[in-house]
Design a protein around this motif. Structure first.
Motif: not given
Length: 287
Positions: A22-27
């Motif tokens: 979903s084009d999201l990264r943990v940071d």
């Protein structure tokens, strides 16, 4: 330091991978954002400190006069050494350098040396007899992921501020080298033709999800990695792919385009940090 012992559970692995889809990264970054980069310098010429997110690397450059290699009689030498502190990551063991230390040194060495970034001929004092041997030591203080890019920036920053003593050749035979004290003659900077910037990408899934500057958590779940070393002119100095599935050429080309933009940005950040370094400004104002 707790994160350094982190090993992903199945749920954590799935969470990171589904977020990336979903084009999201943990940071909270986007796929092609670098973490915050901070470059600073020590009191001595040729010492740098780089923080890239939680990754922390020190660079230190020294030089000594040596005999040149026979086949390169009028060229100095450049060597990269890496030291991994067990404090930086419990996976690093004291003593002999492990595989990751050797690989790190090799990737940075290839990008810097094979691209002829530093002018080796300018390090020659007496052809065939005396040349400067330049050594870059990189100390990993904290492994927060993507050591290659952080260590490469530390090497370039340290090389940019290094000064070697000035030498003159004299004596009865015209072959004796006199090394001048920095108080008597100003030391000389290295001639750096261009800055080869390492930009590392991590691949996920079938190699169709790519992110730049992976964290330690992303490295623990990634399928493979590629480092493109490229300068601000867009010249490709080296490419290194480590592990994982094959990657489509279209994805590699996309990575090279992104790396070219990032290289120009990081080059300007290194140059800005060097020009604004209080130590250097103080020295300039003294003369």
């Amino acid at each position: 330091m707790e994160h350094l012992r982190w090993r992903p559970s199945v749920n954590e692995r799935e969470f990171i991978e589904s977020a990336l889809q979903s084009d999201l990264r943990v940071d909270g970054r986007h796929s092609f954002d670098f973490r915050k980069l901070k470059i600073s310098f020590g009191r001595e010429d040729g010492s740098s400190e780089v923080q890239l997110g939680e990754t922390h690397v020190l660079g230190y450059v020294t030089a000594q006069l040596v005999q040149p290699y026979r086949d390169r009689a009028n060229e100095g030498t450049l060597a990269i050494f890496t030291e991994f502190s067990p404090m930086a990551d419990p996976a690093f063991e004291p003593g002999r350098p492990g595989e990751s230390a050797i690989e790190l040194g090799r990737v940075i060495d290839r990008g810097l040396r094979e691209s002829r970034a530093v002018d080796m001929e300018s390090l020659c004092v007496v052809a065939g007899k005396h040349v400067w041997s330049v050594r870059v030591d990189l100390h990993i203080l904290d492994n927060g992921g993507n050591l290659i890019d952080a260590a490469n920036i530390a090497a370039l920053a340290a090389l940019s501020t290094f000064r070697r003593p000035e030498c003159t050749v004299g004596g009865d035979d015209g072959q004796q080298v006199i090394v001048h004290d920095p108080e008597v003659r100003d030391p000389l900077p290295l001639t750096i033709h261009h800055m080869p910037i390492a930009v590392t990408f991590a691949y996920f899934g079938e190699g169709n999800i790519v992110v730049v500057d992976p964290t330690y958590k992303e490295e623990a779940v990634m399928g493979g990695r590629m480092t493109a070393t490229i300068n601000s002119n867009g010249d490709i100095c080296a490419i290194q792919k480590a592990g994982g599935e094959g990657v489509m050429s279209s994805v590699v080309m996309q990575c090279l385009r992104i790396a070219s933009v990032k290289a120009a940005d990081i080059t300007s950040k290194i140059k800005k940090a060097v020009s604004e370094d209080p130590q250097r400004l103080a020295k300039v104002s003294m003369f």
